[in-house]
Design an enzyme around this catalytic site. Structure first.
Site: not given
Length: 197
Positions: A26, A45-47, A57, A60, A70, A117, A130
């Protein structure tokens, strides 16, 4: 969920149940999340990003309010995920914490509003998902250079960082602070208090 040394950041370390078919775990439980953070996760939102080995990356972050909290997980391969306290006035301002996220231990991290992040892909095809509390809004999004020597993030040795043009051009933390881009600890605390009702 276990809170990290930076207030507002947690790691979720689920029990993984392997068998001959594969495994089950889970990776998010609303009740556990709310108990740890004091509020539910508003999923706006899901990325999903797929990165080659060495891709770096971040760092941010978004304006507070509402910023963008996030909940991050690596579903294939491995990344070194880094949370940076960029909140001016925070007791842990300029500090960072790293958590390995991979498809073996299946850990996840949650970073609340106002934290920076970043992550570096440790494998090819590292796939990160995310769950985000707010949708992407370019006018509110900012970055800090992930190789800023003042932060001194210890990225894995033996990998050449591959940055986007945008991340390569990002300001240092000091430059971002001088421009007034960084969120304040006070504003983040006030916003999170509103989330907790």
């Amino acid at each position: 969920m276990r809170e990290l040394g930076i207030a507002g950041a947690w790691v979720h370390e689920p029990k993984v149940f392997p068998d001959a078919r594969g495994s089950f775990h889970e990776w998010f439980k609303g009740a556990d999340f709310a108990e740890s953070t004091g509020h539910g996760l508003n999923l706006a939102q899901a990325n999903c990003s797929v990165s080659s080995r060495g891709t770096l990356r971040g760092i941010h972050f978004a304006d507070v309010p509402p910023s963008q909290a996030k909940y991050v997980k690596c579903v294939r391969g491995a990344v070194l995920d880094v949370i940076v306290d960029i909140r001016t006035g925070s007791p842990t301002y300029k500090q960072w914490e790293a958590v390995r996220l991979d498809d073996v231990d299946h850990h996840s991290v949650y970073l609340s509003e106002g934290l920076g992040h970043a992550f570096m892909a440790l494998t090819d095809d590292a796939t990160v998902v995310y769950l985000c509390s707010e949708g992407y809004a370019p006018q509110r999004e900012h970055g800090i250079h992930p190789l800023d020597p003042e932060l001194g993030i210890e990225w894995p040795s033996g990998l050449t960082p591959v940055l986007s043009d945008k991340d390569s051009a990002a300001p240092t933390l000091a430059e971002a602070e001088a421009k007034g881009l960084l969120p304040s600890y006070e504003a983040c605390q006030a916003y999170q208090a509103r989330l907790r009702g």
